[in-house]
Design a protein around this motif. Structure first.
Motif, PDB file in Angstrom:
ATOM      1  N   GLN A  73       2.634   3.404   7.050  1.00  0.00           N
ATOM      2  CA  GLN A  73       2.800   4.712   6.396  1.00  0.00           C
ATOM      3  C   GLN A  73       4.278   4.994   6.121  1.00  0.00           C
ATOM      4  N   ASN A  74       5.094   4.699   7.150  1.00  0.00           N
ATOM      5  CA  ASN A  74       6.542   4.905   6.990  1.00  0.00           C
ATOM      6  C   ASN A  74       7.118   4.100   5.837  1.00  0.00           C
ATOM      7  N   LEU A  75       6.712   2.829   5.808  1.00  0.00           N
ATOM      8  CA  LEU A  75       7.210   1.926   4.772  1.00  0.00           C
ATOM      9  C   LEU A  75       6.817   2.441   3.390  1.00  0.00           C
ATOM     10  N   THR A  76       5.586   2.897   3.277  1.00  0.00           N
ATOM     11  CA  THR A  76       5.102   3.426   2.004  1.00  0.00           C
ATOM     12  C   THR A  76       5.936   4.627   1.583  1.00  0.00           C
ATOM     13  N   TYR A  77       6.196   5.481   2.585  1.00  0.00           N
ATOM     14  CA  TYR A  77       6.967   6.686   2.305  1.00  0.00           C
ATOM     15  C   TYR A  77       8.371   6.337   1.805  1.00  0.00           C
ATOM     16  N   VAL A  78       9.044   5.428   2.546  1.00  0.00           N
ATOM     17  CA  VAL A  78      10.418   5.053   2.185  1.00  0.00           C
ATOM     18  C   VAL A  78      10.479   4.423   0.796  1.00  0.00           C
ATOM     19  N   SER A  79       9.519   3.537   0.525  1.00  0.00           N
ATOM     20  CA  SER A  79       9.591   2.857  -0.765  1.00  0.00           C
ATOM     21  C   SER A  79       9.294   3.801  -1.919  1.00  0.00           C
TER      22      SER A  79
END
Ligand SMILES: Nc1ncnc2c1ncn2[C@@H]1O[C@H](COP(=O)(O)OP(=O)(O)O)[C@@H](O)[C@H]1O
Ligand SMILES: [Mg+2]
Lengths: 392, 340
Positions: A73-79
């Motif tokens: 989820q974090n990775l999706t948010y950052v990207s």
């Protein structure tokens, strides 16, 4: 025949050439289009970071644990925030591989099944980045970005852990987790792009091409057309003819060089740090260092076509070896030797120093000396050969 | 300066080809000297050497009293060149072209303007003075090209095929103009041509050049006299029912030197001997040929060329045949008669 006469005659010849060019509509259009094409081409074909805008990257989460899901989820948010890539759901390494082959994805991230359990048991957790080596430029960029993002996420997690366990605030925790940090301080104000790097080289190259193709063309054309005889049979120095043609071609080259400069500044946001007059002087000097070469080839080649071919053959390696597009330091050593024997290399280097670094005459003295020497030696060789060849 | 041009064994080789072969000519001051020869004879090569545009392989020459090798700069100050290809820039106007060359010859501004005006008027081109050369007809271009060579008032003027490819009117006007320059300015002129009429009309003396060698050199009149005593009949004849068989028969006649078929019904015949004329008529009549028209021509320089080299010049320059016939009022006097 005095120097005054020689100069006066050459100016009249240049006047004639420029008037002829001015009235040649097709040539005028080409004169303006050529540098334009050059800039646009270079501006858009070379990969920059923005080439990675919204690259499709596969994300396969093989871990069922809460930490894996949170990471995803974090990775999706950052990207999404960065706009650099857009994550696509995937089932695993094989799926990503297949979809890279199909051209759907540029790369991928796999969260292995032991991700949560490793973290919970106090071991380092591994995140796999799937990279497509067949496209090294993109794959390198992607790797860099993903590595940075994932490391950053790791740092956050470490800070959270440290501040919880030691009871310190987050900036203290950061100093514990990452005691060193790097700050880059450039010598050039602003944020120079690849374009700032290539613009001086393209200017040098445009001017060089203008003279190297323009001069043989101008002379061979008149030779074939028979009008050169008119000048040859006039009581003027042979040098006047060469000089006149050179002045005309230099003016043409300078106009093109200035168009490149204008485009670079206005469209591609390049800033000129150095002295504009020094820049102009360098361009003229660059031209003069190629004149001898142009005359030499004109004298040796039988007709216009041969001259043009010889020019092209010489120009291409020069274009790629002179550090216009790639830094010379990146080349294999023996190629570097070749590069440092080409006048374009020095012209490019000097222009770059003046344009981006705001260098003064002193810091480019080596380049100046080499260019002047090159110009004089070649001219000294070329003029007698020219005189002889014209009488064959 | 006594002689405008003196050459001694002037030779030019291009690899194995000897384009100009030990040429010795003396062109007098104020003379119009013609170099007559077929294409490839070496006329242009000779002219280019004399203009310092080409280095000789062997021999020397003096032009206007100066050595073409050692004093090439001096030579250039005294000559004008009208070369085979026009020396003009299409995108410049006549005045701009003349200005450029005037400047290269260091002609002062006022003088240059006056001369430009006068010369443009002489060739009736004032109206076009400010139009770009590219918009001109070939004849108009050549007028400007010639006055360009005259701007510096040269002592020696070189003209390489000055009327080649021009319309009849321009040709006539330019020939008259050449005569006029020669008389008014006492300019020595050396002109090359492969047209007999032109050499005949204009030149005080003619050098016949063949394969790089001067094979004859004299006044047109004397040259014609060389063959005058030999009873050469030159006949222009029209046979409406001309057949190949007739042509063969004519060619097989021992007295007939050459037969050139101008078109379907028209022949140019040369024959030698007392009965030459009768032989021609008899041969045609014997094969039921109808003779519509016969014109007997005075021996021309062309006959001289044939006589000396044994080769037909016309065959090599067949496209120029018409200008020979269309010599107009300046052409050689022709003797015409109708045959019953
Ligand atoms: N630059 C050259 N290189 C080689 N051969 C040449 C050159 N110029 C002329 N020739 C040859 O020399 C001969 C004489 O040519 P040229 O002087 O032009 O004859 P002309 O003017 O009488 O027609 C021709 O056979 C021609 O092909
Ligand atoms: Mg010729």
């Amino acid at each position: 025949m005095g120097a005054g006469d020689t100069l006066r005659h050459s100016l009249w010849i240049a006047w004639k050439d420029l008037l002829d060019l001015w009235r040649n509509r097709m040539a005028m259009v080409m004169l303006i289009l050529m540098p334009l094409f050059m800039m646009v081409m270079v501006g858009y074909i070379f990969p920059t970071e923005s080439a990675l805008e919204n690259a499709d990257v596969g994300l396969a989460n093989e871990d069922d644990g809460p930490l894996g899901i949170a990471f995803a989820q974090n990775l999706t948010y950052v990207s999404e925030e960065s706009g650099l890539m857009s994550l696509k759901d995937s089932t695993g390494f094989d799926d990503i591989k297949q979809r890279i082959r199909d051209g759907e994805l540029a790369g991928g991230v796999v969260i292995p099944s032991n991700f949560s359990s490793n973290l919970e048991s106090g071991t380092q957790a591994v995140v796999e980045i799937v990279s497509d080596q067949s496209n090294p430029q993109i794959s390198l960029l992607l790797q860099g970005i993903l590595t940075k993002v994932i490391e950053q996420m790791g740092t956050w997690r470490a800070i959270a852990n440290v501040s919880f366990q030691l009871g310190v605030n987050s900036s203290e925790a950061l100093a514990i987790v990452k005691p060193y940090t790097v700050e880059t301080r450039g010598i050039v104000p602003g944020n120079p792009s690849y374009f700032d790097f290539v613009a001086p080289g393209i200017m040098a190259m445009t001017v060089m091409m203008s003279v190297m193709t323009g001069l043989p063309h101008a002379i061979s054309y008149e030779k074939e057309f028979g009008t050169l005889d008119g000048m040859m049979v006039a009581p003027i120095g042979r040098l006047s003819i060469i000089l006149g043609k050179t002045i005309a071609q230099t003016s043409r080259g300078l106009i093109q060089g200035l168009i490149v400069l204008g485009l670079a500044v206005l469209i591609f946001g390049v800033t000129i740090q150095g002295n504009f007059l020094l820049l102009l002087f360098l361009l003229i000097l660059g031209v003069l260092s190629f004149v001898g070469l142009g005359i030499l080839i004109t004298s040796v080649a039988r007709d216009e076509q041969t001259a043009s071919m010889a020019m092209m053959t010489l120009m291409f390696p020069m274009m790629f070896l002179s550090g216009v597009f790639f830094p010379i330091q990146q080349m294999p050593v023996f190629m570097q030797y070749i590069a440092w024997s080409l006048p374009l290399t020095y012209a490019t280097s000097a222009l770059r120093k003046v344009m981006i670094l705001g260098a003064d005459v002193q810091s480019i003295s080596t380049e100046l000396i080499v260019l002047i020497t090159f110009g004089i030696v070649l001219l000294a060789v070329a003029v007698p050969i020219f005189k002889k060849a014209m009488k064959k | 300066m006594v002689e405008a041009i003196v050459t001694r064994n002037l030779t030019k080789k291009f690899k194995d080809l000897v384009a100009v072969d030990h040429v010795n000519i003396d062109v007098k001051k104020g003379e119009i000297f013609g170099l007559l020869g077929p294409n490839g004879a070496g006329k242009t090569t000779l002219i280019r050497m004399l203009c310092t545009l080409l280095a000789p392989t062997e021999g020397t020459a003096k032009v206007a009293g100066y050595d073409i090798i050692k004093e090439d700069g001096k030579v250039r100050e005294h000559i004008g060149l009208v070369s085979e290809k026009m020396i003009m820039y299409d995108r410049l106007t006549a005045v701009e072209n003349l200005k450029l060359f005037g400047k290269l010859y260091n002609i002062p501004k006022d003088t240059l303007e006056k001369r430009t005006h006068k010369l443009l008027k002489l060739v009736h081109m004032e109206k076009w003075a400010k139009s770009q050369i590219g918009t001109y007809s070939t004849g108009m271009k050549q007028r400007i090209n010639i006055i360009r060579a005259l701007l510096s008032v040269p002592d020696v003027l070189f003209m390489d095929e000055p009327t080649l490819g021009l319309d009849p009117q321009s040709t006539t006007e330019i020939r008259e103009f050449i005569k006029r320059i020669n008389i008014e300015n006492e300019t020595s002129i050396i002109l090359t041509t492969h047209m007999m009429v032109e050499a005949d009309m204009l030149c005080d003396r003619v050098g016949i050049i063949d394969r790089g060698k001067i094979v004859a050199l004299d006044t047109p009149r004397s040259l014609k006299r060389i063959i005058g005593g030999e009873d050469v009949a030159s006949v222009d004849i029209e046979i409406p029912n001309l057949t190949n068989e007739m042509l063969e028969a004519l060619r097989n006649q021992p007295t007939i030197v050459s037969v050139v078929r101008e078109n379907e019904t028209h022949l140019l015949i040369r024959a030698k001997g007392e009965d030459a004329f009768d032989d021609i008529i008899d041969t045609i009549r014997a094969r039921n040929g109808k003779i519509a028209f016969v014109k007997s021509l005075e021996p021309s320089l062309e006959d001289v060329f044939l006589h000396i080299t044994g080769r037909e010049m016309r065959a090599e320059v067949s496209s120029k045949v018409k200008s020979f016939q269309g010599g107009g009022r300046h052409g050689p006097p022709a003797l015409s008669r109708r045959v019953r």
